[in-house]
Design an enzyme around this catalytic site. Sequence first.
Site, PDB file in Angstrom:
ATOM      1  N   ASP A  55      54.711  46.927  61.632  1.00 14.13           N
ATOM      2  CA  ASP A  55      53.458  47.673  61.418  1.00 14.13           C
ATOM      3  C   ASP A  55      52.251  46.739  61.453  1.00 14.13           C
ATOM      4  O   ASP A  55      51.309  46.899  60.663  1.00 14.13           O
ATOM      5  CB  ASP A  55      53.477  48.404  60.075  1.00 14.13           C
ATOM      6  CG  ASP A  55      54.658  49.339  59.925  1.00 14.13           C
ATOM      7  OD1 ASP A  55      55.216  49.766  60.943  1.00 14.13           O
ATOM      8  OD2 ASP A  55      55.041  49.637  58.771  1.00 14.13           O
ATOM      9  N   ARG A  68      55.211  53.360  64.929  1.00 13.53           N
ATOM     10  CA  ARG A  68      55.756  54.481  64.169  1.00 13.53           C
ATOM     11  C   ARG A  68      54.603  55.133  63.424  1.00 13.53           C
ATOM     12  O   ARG A  68      53.592  54.486  63.133  1.00 13.53           O
ATOM     13  CB  ARG A  68      56.850  54.028  63.206  1.00 13.53           C
ATOM     14  CG  ARG A  68      56.439  52.992  62.175  1.00 13.53           C
ATOM     15  CD  ARG A  68      57.579  52.678  61.232  1.00 13.53           C
ATOM     16  NE  ARG A  68      57.226  51.673  60.230  1.00 13.53           N
ATOM     17  CZ  ARG A  68      57.931  51.440  59.129  1.00 13.53           C
ATOM     18  NH1 ARG A  68      59.016  52.155  58.868  1.00 13.53           N
ATOM     19  NH2 ARG A  68      57.562  50.504  58.273  1.00 13.53           N
ATOM     20  N   TRP A 102      52.494  56.355  60.510  1.00 12.82           N
ATOM     21  CA  TRP A 102      52.294  56.167  59.081  1.00 12.82           C
ATOM     22  C   TRP A 102      52.013  57.508  58.398  1.00 12.82           C
ATOM     23  O   TRP A 102      52.344  57.707  57.229  1.00 12.82           O
ATOM     24  CB  TRP A 102      51.138  55.182  58.878  1.00 12.82           C
ATOM     25  CG  TRP A 102      50.838  54.817  57.467  1.00 12.82           C
ATOM     26  CD1 TRP A 102      51.605  55.032  56.360  1.00 12.82           C
ATOM     27  CD2 TRP A 102      49.663  54.134  56.996  1.00 12.82           C
ATOM     28  NE1 TRP A 102      50.981  54.539  55.226  1.00 12.82           N
ATOM     29  CE2 TRP A 102      49.795  53.977  55.593  1.00 12.82           C
ATOM     30  CE3 TRP A 102      48.527  53.633  57.623  1.00 12.82           C
ATOM     31  CZ2 TRP A 102      48.820  53.353  54.820  1.00 12.82           C
ATOM     32  CZ3 TRP A 102      47.564  53.012  56.852  1.00 12.82           C
ATOM     33  CH2 TRP A 102      47.714  52.873  55.471  1.00 12.82           C
TER      34      TRP A 102
END
Length: 554
Positions: free
Chosen positions: A391, A459, A461
Amino acid sequence: MSASMKMITSICEGTSYKEMCARSLESAAKNSSATAKDYLLAAIHATVEEVKKGLEATGKVSVNKEADRSSHLAVEECKNFLDSALDSLNDTITSVMDSTTHTLEERAHELLSWVTAVHALHTTCLEFITNPEIKSAVENGINNATQLAHNAVNIIADLPEILSLFGLSNNDESSPSPSPSPSRRRLLLTDDGFPTWFSAADRKLLGKHNKGGGGSKGNKNKNNDHNGKDNTVYVANIANIKPNVVVAKDGSGNFKRISEAIAAYPANNNGRFIIYVKAGVYDEQVIIDKKKPNIFMYGDGIGKTIVTGNRIAGKNLDPSTTFSNEAFGFIARGMTFRNEAGPQGHRAVAFRSKGDKVALFDCSFEGNQDTFYYQVLRQFYRNCVIYGTIDFIFGKGDAVIQDSDIIVRKPMPNQFNTITADGKDIEKGSNGLVLHHCRIRPDNYLYPVRFDIKTYLGRPWSANALTVFMKCELADFIRPEGFRVWDNAQNHKTCQMFEFGNTGPGNKTDRRDSKNFSHWRVISPEEAAKYTPGQFIMGHDWLPQTGFPNRLGL
């Protein structure tokens, strides 16, 4: 129903908290001659009052600093976020007050960004608090403000429709010309590579880029990646700039620490405050607070002027960040921002920004998990290098990263890599992340085992995450499914992950995980145009008046 009640019902139709919306508009409804502007101001003023109450309630939350330092820091950070939210709302009120009804739509994209930031700051506030009892107390105190901010985002996003309720449609000669949805992020570059909202003086100050996107001749710094190419970053020659203050480790400047130079920012400063940071390693935590706008900070180049630290979430105030900017109009060039906590440090941010109209050029952001935090508001990065693992490009702001190198590092054993994690909270909000003409590849340590460690483009959040990869070069280590679901969440069902015109062996769009990510798709040129620099700032409406060339295409 009365005319005023019909108006309230129509305006609140697109909001999620309709009863609260109706109550917030009552003051405008009492005025039979109220305009769209009056209703908008009523919604924002109601949000301001609830944020103030939330700030007061949060201040009353009792936390034992010695027994629970982590919760104490989280609550203090929460107060800071709520205070920033008030600033954004006050800016919104000022902008609406200064507008005529006919120019409201022209400012809608700016208003939307500011109010979206208010809601994002509220949700981020709660994410910092891990103690359930304390979290519940803060949440109860700010719940009304959070819901009103959510409503305000939807009202501003629907502003064209609301104006039509008052007979101000785009077909009227007195109304603004047709424009794209204000919920889209808008950013436009001039031919010299800078956003058009930069003044001529700022563009001259920063120097011109050559056609290769690397800047005029100056210091060279090579990226640590494995692709067999010379990815040299050029730092523009800015020797003729006269800084206000100079920072130098060897004592040859005005200060030895960057924080001291920022503290020297003069009260009631007008114009750009210029800080030159000479080559050296500056091991310090730097925070540019919101009362110090329009700072331009430049160094001697990537790998030469380095701001570093090893801060881990929960152990310091502003828990994990080496360099934080909270001010409007911050610009930086030729610097490295680093967090050396390592992959074992988990959340360890190298750079965070929650200021509006922030732009960085020829900079490097180095860390592992959560390296680069585009927290809220509008941000632009060009010709930069960003390193990380999990991330490592994340946030809830409106960020465009262009012509930059995204370098993926080797994570801890049994970990995976996810390049992006956007946190857009509201479907109609302005949040989102666009990577445009970027190069994504492994570093030298990951390269030999790049197929053994799973690396994803990102991805989600949050449930409404928006991430766009346009015309990027994807190396072979990118997983064919492209994106990864967020553990123990259903965000993948509603998020938007788009791709357009990407190249390289990692561009396997025929194998993307479209089953889990039902809204993922390769978008058409027409849809991709909505995410290009031109449309992100409604350049077709006002760019011709600036006198700058138009570069609106993909």
